[in-house]
Design an enzyme around this catalytic site. Structure first.
Site, PDB file in Angstrom:
ATOM      1  N   ARG A 227      42.548  56.574  47.692  1.00  0.00           N
ATOM      2  CA  ARG A 227      43.746  57.107  47.052  1.00  0.00           C
ATOM      3  C   ARG A 227      43.554  58.603  46.805  1.00  0.00           C
ATOM      4  O   ARG A 227      42.454  59.058  46.502  1.00  0.00           O
ATOM      5  CB  ARG A 227      44.005  56.403  45.711  1.00  0.00           C
ATOM      6  CG  ARG A 227      44.496  54.971  45.831  1.00  0.00           C
ATOM      7  CD  ARG A 227      45.914  54.897  46.406  1.00  0.00           C
ATOM      8  NE  ARG A 227      46.427  53.540  46.483  1.00  0.00           N
ATOM      9  CZ  ARG A 227      46.382  52.767  47.578  1.00  0.00           C
ATOM     10  NH1 ARG A 227      45.855  53.219  48.695  1.00  0.00           N
ATOM     11  NH2 ARG A 227      46.904  51.547  47.561  1.00  0.00           N
ATOM     12  N   HIS A 275      48.339  58.499  55.735  1.00  0.00           N
ATOM     13  CA  HIS A 275      48.087  57.200  55.088  1.00  0.00           C
ATOM     14  C   HIS A 275      48.237  56.062  56.106  1.00  0.00           C
ATOM     15  O   HIS A 275      49.104  55.195  55.976  1.00  0.00           O
ATOM     16  CB  HIS A 275      49.037  56.984  53.896  1.00  0.00           C
ATOM     17  CG  HIS A 275      48.550  55.920  52.950  1.00  0.00           C
ATOM     18  ND1 HIS A 275      48.666  56.012  51.585  1.00  0.00           N
ATOM     19  CD2 HIS A 275      47.936  54.729  53.179  1.00  0.00           C
ATOM     20  CE1 HIS A 275      48.146  54.929  51.014  1.00  0.00           C
ATOM     21  NE2 HIS A 275      47.698  54.133  51.971  1.00  0.00           N
TER      22      HIS A 275
HETATM   23  P1  NDP Z   1      37.873  45.681  46.750  1.00  0.00           P
HETATM   24  O1  NDP Z   1      38.425  45.386  45.404  1.00  0.00           O
HETATM   25  O2  NDP Z   1      37.496  44.550  47.643  1.00  0.00           O
HETATM   26  O3  NDP Z   1      36.580  46.613  46.588  1.00  0.00           O
HETATM   27  C1  NDP Z   1      36.485  47.602  45.624  1.00  0.00           C
HETATM   28  C2  NDP Z   1      35.034  48.061  45.547  1.00  0.00           C
HETATM   29  O4  NDP Z   1      34.947  49.176  44.639  1.00  0.00           O
HETATM   30  C3  NDP Z   1      34.094  46.996  44.999  1.00  0.00           C
HETATM   31  O5  NDP Z   1      32.858  47.044  45.667  1.00  0.00           O
HETATM   32  C4  NDP Z   1      33.914  47.417  43.543  1.00  0.00           C
HETATM   33  O6  NDP Z   1      32.690  47.020  42.954  1.00  0.00           O
HETATM   34  C5  NDP Z   1      33.944  48.919  43.669  1.00  0.00           C
HETATM   35  N1  NDP Z   1      34.320  49.535  42.386  1.00  0.00           N
HETATM   36  C6  NDP Z   1      35.488  49.402  41.730  1.00  0.00           C
HETATM   37  N2  NDP Z   1      35.473  50.096  40.571  1.00  0.00           N
HETATM   38  C7  NDP Z   1      34.258  50.670  40.498  1.00  0.00           C
HETATM   39  C8  NDP Z   1      33.634  51.483  39.539  1.00  0.00           C
HETATM   40  N3  NDP Z   1      34.265  51.851  38.422  1.00  0.00           N
HETATM   41  N4  NDP Z   1      32.369  51.886  39.761  1.00  0.00           N
HETATM   42  C9  NDP Z   1      31.729  51.497  40.903  1.00  0.00           C
HETATM   43  N5  NDP Z   1      32.268  50.730  41.847  1.00  0.00           N
HETATM   44  C10 NDP Z   1      33.517  50.311  41.654  1.00  0.00           C
HETATM   45  O7  NDP Z   1      38.936  46.623  47.468  1.00  0.00           O
HETATM   46  P2  NDP Z   1      39.217  46.829  49.033  1.00  0.00           P
HETATM   47  O8  NDP Z   1      37.915  47.065  49.698  1.00  0.00           O
HETATM   48  O9  NDP Z   1      40.074  45.753  49.564  1.00  0.00           O
HETATM   49  O10 NDP Z   1      40.106  48.156  49.006  1.00  0.00           O
HETATM   50  C11 NDP Z   1      39.603  49.353  48.432  1.00  0.00           C
HETATM   51  C12 NDP Z   1      40.717  50.374  48.297  1.00  0.00           C
HETATM   52  O11 NDP Z   1      41.061  50.901  49.572  1.00  0.00           O
HETATM   53  C13 NDP Z   1      42.049  49.857  47.761  1.00  0.00           C
HETATM   54  O12 NDP Z   1      42.019  49.738  46.347  1.00  0.00           O
HETATM   55  C14 NDP Z   1      43.027  50.919  48.224  1.00  0.00           C
HETATM   56  O13 NDP Z   1      43.146  51.936  47.257  1.00  0.00           O
HETATM   57  C15 NDP Z   1      42.357  51.495  49.469  1.00  0.00           C
HETATM   58  N6  NDP Z   1      43.121  51.181  50.698  1.00  0.00           N
HETATM   59  C16 NDP Z   1      43.595  52.211  51.456  1.00  0.00           C
HETATM   60  C17 NDP Z   1      44.274  51.943  52.616  1.00  0.00           C
HETATM   61  C18 NDP Z   1      44.751  53.057  53.478  1.00  0.00           C
HETATM   62  O14 NDP Z   1      45.491  52.820  54.442  1.00  0.00           O
HETATM   63  N7  NDP Z   1      44.357  54.280  53.238  1.00  0.00           N
HETATM   64  C19 NDP Z   1      44.538  50.577  53.065  1.00  0.00           C
HETATM   65  C20 NDP Z   1      43.970  49.574  52.202  1.00  0.00           C
HETATM   66  C21 NDP Z   1      43.297  49.886  51.057  1.00  0.00           C
HETATM   67  P3  NDP Z   1      32.356  45.445  42.741  1.00  0.00           P
HETATM   68  O15 NDP Z   1      32.157  44.896  44.145  1.00  0.00           O
HETATM   69  O16 NDP Z   1      31.123  45.439  41.962  1.00  0.00           O
HETATM   70  O17 NDP Z   1      33.555  44.861  42.054  1.00  0.00           O
HETATM   71  C1  OXD Z   2      46.873  49.535  50.624  1.00  0.00           C
HETATM   72  C2  OXD Z   2      47.306  50.726  51.320  1.00  0.00           C
HETATM   73  O1  OXD Z   2      46.437  49.630  49.476  1.00  0.00           O
HETATM   74  O2  OXD Z   2      47.978  50.623  52.357  1.00  0.00           O
HETATM   75  O3  OXD Z   2      46.947  48.455  51.228  1.00  0.00           O
HETATM   76  O4  OXD Z   2      46.957  51.832  50.896  1.00  0.00           O
END
Ligand code: NDP
Ligand code: OXD
Length: 315
Positions: A227, A275
């Site tokens: 993001r 994006h």
């Molecule tokens: P997940 O919820 O599966 O993974 C999030 C990861 O971040 C986990 O490993 C989590 O740790 C870690 N995390 C969260 N908060 C913290 C923190 N405060 N400190 C340290 N580590 C933290 O999410 P996804 O992998 O499915 O997606 C990640 C992000 O990618 C989405 O939230 C979205 O914003 C972005 N995205 C962007 C897209 C694009 O087109 N640009 C498309 C899809 C997603 P833990 O495993 O310990 O919980």
């Molecule tokens: C998502 C994205 O969060 O597209 O899936 O960014």
């Protein structure tokens, strides 16, 4: 069972058709103000009025992986949000990030510029071990990305809130909260190319800023696919201009579409994409959501589903 669809920025008909085919027994409606209260909803960026009216939802399915925008709205109490769990996004994300890493490591922009001048040039091969890649966020997407990078023999490190063990990836853990960063500084110090795949929460907002980015190894490179608000724009530009960072590939921005006058557009060290690193795939998403609705209707506890958002953690 009544299902409501409310997705702004999305052409509804193909979604409605797909959901109807996958859930033929459901009464499916495109949400309009004043619509009947539904049991389930499929949403992307719904208006607040939708949430104010839909007070009986057993589950609210978000057709994206990130729920930051949804959680900024006032949700009916007890509403359980379910986000997309991969649904075809992780392979796209792996492609995008590997492409950006390899393009930088192999200096393909430089070759392209030379070719445009009709110049047959060689650059000295760089050592892969000098380009360790650090993936922030080792969830559904981050794990896939880190494994894909390791396949190319890059040294890969990862950082997440809870400890992880991933073959070929050196994992650090700790929460990016105001209480301190735990393993974060060690992770940054071991990283030259930084990939952000964290969810946007109060703990992770502005996580890529002057003092954290300055901890990367010399010639640091930033890839933000999570993001826009994870990154402090002015700090990135200043570190690029001073030569402390070598470049950045950015897919997400604080304001989207990226405003025409934003300096990222024309910065010579920044690559912008709109994006698009991992798009929501309609068929895969419908199949996943319909499968979960069927499971809930058959009595599965919601906690047993993948992708249920923890409101306390914000992801
Ligand atoms: P997940 O919820 O599966 O993974 C999030 C990861 O971040 C986990 O490993 C989590 O740790 C870690 N995390 C969260 N908060 C913290 C923190 N405060 N400190 C340290 N580590 C933290 O999410 P996804 O992998 O499915 O997606 C990640 C992000 O990618 C989405 O939230 C979205 O914003 C972005 N995205 C962007 C897209 C694009 O087109 N640009 C498309 C899809 C997603 P833990 O495993 O310990 O919980
Ligand atoms: C998502 C994205 O969060 O597209 O899936 O960014």
């Amino acid at each position: 069972m009544r299902l409501s669809f409310c997705c702004t920025d999305t052409t509804p008909e193909p979604w409605l058709q797909g959901l109807r085919a996958a859930l033929p027994d459901a009464t499916l409606e495109l949400w309009q103000p004043g619509a009947a209260v539904a049991d389930y909803a499929v949403v992307w960026a719904p208006p607040q009025q939708f949430l104010d009216e839909q007070t009986g939802l057993k589950a609210l399915f978000n057709i994206g992986a990130g729920v930051d925008a949804l959680l900024r709205l006032r949700l009916p109490p007890q509403t359980r949000v379910v986000r997309l769990d991969d649904a075809g996004m992780s392979v796209q994300m792996a492609e995008y990030v590997c492409h950006a890493v390899i393009r930088h490591f192999r200096e393909f922009d430089g070759y392209q510029a030379d070719v445009a001048l009709g110049k047959w040039s060689y650059r000295k091969p760089r050592r892969r071990q000098d380009f360790p890649v650090g993936v922030m966020g080792l969830g559904v997407l981050g794990q896939r990305v880190s494994r894909a990078l390791a396949q190319f023999d890059f040294p890969v490190t990862g950082w997440s809130r809870s400890a992880k063990s991933i073959a070929g990836v050196q994992c650090f853990s700790g929460n990016a909260s105001s209480n301190g960063f735990n393993g974060f500084n060690d992770f940054l110090a071991a990283t030259r190319i930084l990939v952000c795949l964290l969810p946007l929460t109060p703990d992770t907002e502005n996580i890529m800023r002057r003092d954290t980015l300055a901890r990367l190894q010399p010639g640091g490179y930033v890839i933000n696919v999570a993001r826009g608000s994870h990154l402090v724009d002015e700090d990135l530009i200043s570190l690029l201009d001073s030569g402390q960072l070598a470049g950045a590939t950015l897919d997400v921005f604080r304001t989207e579409p990226l405003p025409a006058a934003h300096p990222f557009w024309l910065h010579p060290k920044i690559t912008v994409t709109p994006h698009t690193s991992a798009r929501t795939l309609r068929d895969e998403s419908i199949a996943q959501i319909a499968g979960k609705i069927k499971a809930l209707e058959n009595g599965a506890p919601i906690a047993s589903l993948a992708g249920v958002v923890d409101p306390k953690k914000g992801y």
